[in-house]
Write a protein that holds these residues in place. Structure first.
Motif, PDB file in Angstrom:
ATOM      1  N   LEU A   1     -25.223  56.248  12.051  1.00  0.00           N
ATOM      2  CA  LEU A   1     -25.592  54.951  11.478  1.00  0.00           C
ATOM      3  C   LEU A   1     -26.853  55.050  10.631  1.00  0.00           C
ATOM      4  O   LEU A   1     -26.937  54.435   9.561  1.00  0.00           O
ATOM      5  CB  LEU A   1     -25.769  53.915  12.591  1.00  0.00           C
ATOM      6  CG  LEU A   1     -24.498  53.567  13.369  1.00  0.00           C
ATOM      7  CD1 LEU A   1     -24.831  52.633  14.522  1.00  0.00           C
ATOM      8  CD2 LEU A   1     -23.446  52.968  12.449  1.00  0.00           C
ATOM      9  N   LEU A   2     -27.833  55.839  11.081  1.00  0.00           N
ATOM     10  CA  LEU A   2     -29.055  56.021  10.303  1.00  0.00           C
ATOM     11  C   LEU A   2     -28.755  56.686   8.962  1.00  0.00           C
ATOM     12  O   LEU A   2     -29.254  56.252   7.922  1.00  0.00           O
ATOM     13  CB  LEU A   2     -30.083  56.848  11.086  1.00  0.00           C
ATOM     14  CG  LEU A   2     -31.386  57.163  10.337  1.00  0.00           C
ATOM     15  CD1 LEU A   2     -32.141  55.890   9.987  1.00  0.00           C
ATOM     16  CD2 LEU A   2     -32.250  58.093  11.163  1.00  0.00           C
ATOM     17  N   VAL A   3     -27.935  57.718   8.977  1.00  0.00           N
ATOM     18  CA  VAL A   3     -27.588  58.405   7.726  1.00  0.00           C
ATOM     19  C   VAL A   3     -26.873  57.440   6.776  1.00  0.00           C
ATOM     20  O   VAL A   3     -27.145  57.433   5.572  1.00  0.00           O
ATOM     21  CB  VAL A   3     -26.745  59.675   7.993  1.00  0.00           C
ATOM     22  CG1 VAL A   3     -26.221  60.274   6.694  1.00  0.00           C
ATOM     23  CG2 VAL A   3     -27.574  60.710   8.757  1.00  0.00           C
ATOM     24  N   LEU A   4     -25.983  56.618   7.311  1.00  0.00           N
ATOM     25  CA  LEU A   4     -25.309  55.629   6.460  1.00  0.00           C
ATOM     26  C   LEU A   4     -26.294  54.623   5.872  1.00  0.00           C
ATOM     27  O   LEU A   4     -26.184  54.246   4.705  1.00  0.00           O
ATOM     28  CB  LEU A   4     -24.216  54.914   7.248  1.00  0.00           C
ATOM     29  CG  LEU A   4     -22.990  55.759   7.584  1.00  0.00           C
ATOM     30  CD1 LEU A   4     -22.042  54.974   8.484  1.00  0.00           C
ATOM     31  CD2 LEU A   4     -22.285  56.217   6.328  1.00  0.00           C
ATOM     32  N   CYS A   5     -27.256  54.179   6.677  1.00  0.00           N
ATOM     33  CA  CYS A   5     -28.290  53.260   6.172  1.00  0.00           C
ATOM     34  C   CYS A   5     -29.099  53.920   5.067  1.00  0.00           C
ATOM     35  O   CYS A   5     -29.373  53.307   4.021  1.00  0.00           O
ATOM     36  CB  CYS A   5     -29.213  52.813   7.298  1.00  0.00           C
ATOM     37  SG  CYS A   5     -28.472  51.659   8.439  1.00  0.00           S
ATOM     38  N   LEU A   6     -29.485  55.176   5.290  1.00  0.00           N
ATOM     39  CA  LEU A   6     -30.244  55.899   4.273  1.00  0.00           C
ATOM     40  C   LEU A   6     -29.428  56.084   2.997  1.00  0.00           C
ATOM     41  O   LEU A   6     -29.964  56.037   1.892  1.00  0.00           O
ATOM     42  CB  LEU A   6     -30.714  57.246   4.808  1.00  0.00           C
ATOM     43  CG  LEU A   6     -31.793  57.177   5.884  1.00  0.00           C
ATOM     44  CD1 LEU A   6     -32.036  58.556   6.486  1.00  0.00           C
ATOM     45  CD2 LEU A   6     -33.084  56.587   5.335  1.00  0.00           C
ATOM     46  N   SER A   7     -28.125  56.270   3.155  1.00  0.00           N
ATOM     47  CA  SER A   7     -27.243  56.391   1.994  1.00  0.00           C
ATOM     48  C   SER A   7     -27.311  55.117   1.152  1.00  0.00           C
ATOM     49  O   SER A   7     -27.464  55.172  -0.066  1.00  0.00           O
ATOM     50  CB  SER A   7     -25.806  56.641   2.454  1.00  0.00           C
ATOM     51  OG  SER A   7     -24.917  56.589   1.376  1.00  0.00           O
ATOM     52  N   GLY A   8     -27.211  53.982   1.818  1.00  0.00           N
ATOM     53  CA  GLY A   8     -27.297  52.711   1.099  1.00  0.00           C
ATOM     54  C   GLY A   8     -28.650  52.499   0.451  1.00  0.00           C
ATOM     55  O   GLY A   8     -28.738  52.073  -0.704  1.00  0.00           O
ATOM     56  N   LEU A   9     -29.713  52.823   1.164  1.00  0.00           N
ATOM     57  CA  LEU A   9     -31.058  52.660   0.619  1.00  0.00           C
ATOM     58  C   LEU A   9     -31.304  53.580  -0.575  1.00  0.00           C
ATOM     59  O   LEU A   9     -32.055  53.239  -1.483  1.00  0.00           O
ATOM     60  CB  LEU A   9     -32.109  52.947   1.696  1.00  0.00           C
ATOM     61  CG  LEU A   9     -32.274  51.899   2.782  1.00  0.00           C
ATOM     62  CD1 LEU A   9     -33.225  52.395   3.869  1.00  0.00           C
ATOM     63  CD2 LEU A   9     -32.784  50.590   2.185  1.00  0.00           C
ATOM     64  N   SER A  10     -30.665  54.735  -0.561  1.00  0.00           N
ATOM     65  CA  SER A  10     -30.899  55.706  -1.636  1.00  0.00           C
ATOM     66  C   SER A  10     -30.361  55.226  -2.978  1.00  0.00           C
ATOM     67  O   SER A  10     -30.731  55.764  -4.014  1.00  0.00           O
ATOM     68  CB  SER A  10     -30.287  57.063  -1.283  1.00  0.00           C
ATOM     69  OG  SER A  10     -28.879  57.033  -1.405  1.00  0.00           O
ATOM     70  N   THR A  11     -29.520  54.221  -2.970  1.00  0.00           N
ATOM     71  CA  THR A  11     -28.935  53.730  -4.223  1.00  0.00           C
ATOM     72  C   THR A  11     -29.676  52.515  -4.785  1.00  0.00           C
ATOM     73  O   THR A  11     -29.325  52.036  -5.862  1.00  0.00           O
ATOM     74  CB  THR A  11     -27.459  53.352  -4.019  1.00  0.00           C
ATOM     75  OG1 THR A  11     -27.380  52.263  -3.091  1.00  0.00           O
ATOM     76  CG2 THR A  11     -26.655  54.532  -3.508  1.00  0.00           C
ATOM     77  N   LEU A  12     -30.677  52.034  -4.064  1.00  0.00           N
ATOM     78  CA  LEU A  12     -31.384  50.829  -4.498  1.00  0.00           C
ATOM     79  C   LEU A  12     -32.452  51.151  -5.540  1.00  0.00           C
ATOM     80  O   LEU A  12     -33.196  52.122  -5.399  1.00  0.00           O
ATOM     81  CB  LEU A  12     -32.052  50.144  -3.310  1.00  0.00           C
ATOM     82  CG  LEU A  12     -31.131  49.629  -2.215  1.00  0.00           C
ATOM     83  CD1 LEU A  12     -31.956  49.045  -1.073  1.00  0.00           C
ATOM     84  CD2 LEU A  12     -30.170  48.593  -2.763  1.00  0.00           C
ATOM     85  N   GLY A  13     -32.532  50.326  -6.548  1.00  0.00           N
ATOM     86  CA  GLY A  13     -33.615  50.431  -7.523  1.00  0.00           C
ATOM     87  C   GLY A  13     -33.341  51.455  -8.609  1.00  0.00           C
ATOM     88  O   GLY A  13     -32.408  52.242  -8.540  1.00  0.00           O
ATOM     89  N   LYS A  14     -34.198  51.403  -9.613  1.00  0.00           N
ATOM     90  CA  LYS A  14     -34.111  52.348 -10.724  1.00  0.00           C
ATOM     91  C   LYS A  14     -35.303  53.282 -10.664  1.00  0.00           C
ATOM     92  O   LYS A  14     -36.439  52.846 -10.531  1.00  0.00           O
ATOM     93  CB  LYS A  14     -34.130  51.605 -12.063  1.00  0.00           C
ATOM     94  CG  LYS A  14     -32.828  50.969 -12.434  1.00  0.00           C
ATOM     95  CD  LYS A  14     -32.887  50.536 -13.875  1.00  0.00           C
ATOM     96  CE  LYS A  14     -31.470  50.358 -14.376  1.00  0.00           C
ATOM     97  NZ  LYS A  14     -31.435  50.139 -15.794  1.00  0.00           N
ATOM     98  N   ALA A  15     -35.015  54.545 -10.779  1.00  0.00           N
ATOM     99  CA  ALA A  15     -36.083  55.536 -10.802  1.00  0.00           C
ATOM    100  C   ALA A  15     -36.823  55.439 -12.130  1.00  0.00           C
ATOM    101  O   ALA A  15     -36.235  55.086 -13.154  1.00  0.00           O
ATOM    102  CB  ALA A  15     -35.513  56.938 -10.619  1.00  0.00           C
ATOM    103  N   ARG A  16     -38.088  55.760 -12.095  1.00  0.00           N
ATOM    104  CA  ARG A  16     -38.883  55.771 -13.332  1.00  0.00           C
ATOM    105  C   ARG A  16     -38.305  56.778 -14.315  1.00  0.00           C
ATOM    106  O   ARG A  16     -38.172  56.505 -15.497  1.00  0.00           O
ATOM    107  CB  ARG A  16     -40.330  56.109 -13.008  1.00  0.00           C
ATOM    108  CG  ARG A  16     -40.983  55.035 -12.172  1.00  0.00           C
ATOM    109  CD  ARG A  16     -42.425  55.387 -11.839  1.00  0.00           C
ATOM    110  NE  ARG A  16     -42.900  54.403 -10.879  1.00  0.00           N
ATOM    111  CZ  ARG A  16     -43.606  54.683  -9.818  1.00  0.00           C
ATOM    112  NH1 ARG A  16     -43.973  55.913  -9.565  1.00  0.00           N
ATOM    113  NH2 ARG A  16     -43.980  53.729  -9.004  1.00  0.00           N
ATOM    114  N   VAL A  17     -37.958  57.962 -13.807  1.00  0.00           N
ATOM    115  CA  VAL A  17     -37.381  59.022 -14.632  1.00  0.00           C
ATOM    116  C   VAL A  17     -36.283  59.696 -13.822  1.00  0.00           C
ATOM    117  O   VAL A  17     -36.464  59.954 -12.632  1.00  0.00           O
ATOM    118  CB  VAL A  17     -38.456  60.063 -15.022  1.00  0.00           C
ATOM    119  CG1 VAL A  17     -37.853  61.150 -15.891  1.00  0.00           C
ATOM    120  CG2 VAL A  17     -39.636  59.407 -15.722  1.00  0.00           C
TER     121      VAL A  17
END
Length: 135
Positions: A18-34
């Protein structure tokens, strides 16, 4: 029978998923500066998007060793108290590590928490080997 004795370890595996799945979702949020040519955020620990991506990637990199060590420790009949303890400590250290990774830039704390999880994996693997060869 062994599964019942290693309930905390089994729960740690489920919670890890469940933690890995949560991190997967969080990793897609926002736009990187570069972003790099590969599409991932460019290495910049001041960028929260990069830190979320790294927290997820780090969890993926640790998943196979954690699962292999924990499942072999359970299957080998290693001491359930130690299997439960090490799997639970691994999970707790990785929850804190993910929070530190995502919310801060405190490298020494992140490394210390990573090291705790790493030692737990080694301990689980050694428990399995001892149970197989000397149990």
């Amino acid at each position: 029978m062994m599964g019942a004795l290693c309930g905390h370890a089994i729960a740690s595996i489920a919670l890890w998923a469940l933690l890995v799945l949560c991190l997967s979702g969080l990793s897609t949020l926002g736009k990187a500066r570069v972003r790099c040519d590969c599409g991932r955020p460019k290495r910049d620990y001041s960028d929260p998007v990069y830190r979320r991506e790294r927290a997820f990637q780090n969890a993926l990199e640790t998943s196979a060793p954690f699962l292999a060590a924990t499942l072999t420790a359970i299957a080998s009949g290693a001491a359930p108290v130690w299997v439960n303890l090490l799997a639970s400590v691994f999970l707790v250290s990785r929850i804190f590590m993910a929070a530190v990774h995502i919310k801060t830039e405190i490298q020494p704390l992140r490394s210390a928490l990573y090291g705790i999880g790493w030692l737990c994996i080694i301990g689980l693997a050694l428990l399995a080997l001892v149970a197989v060869f000397f149990g």
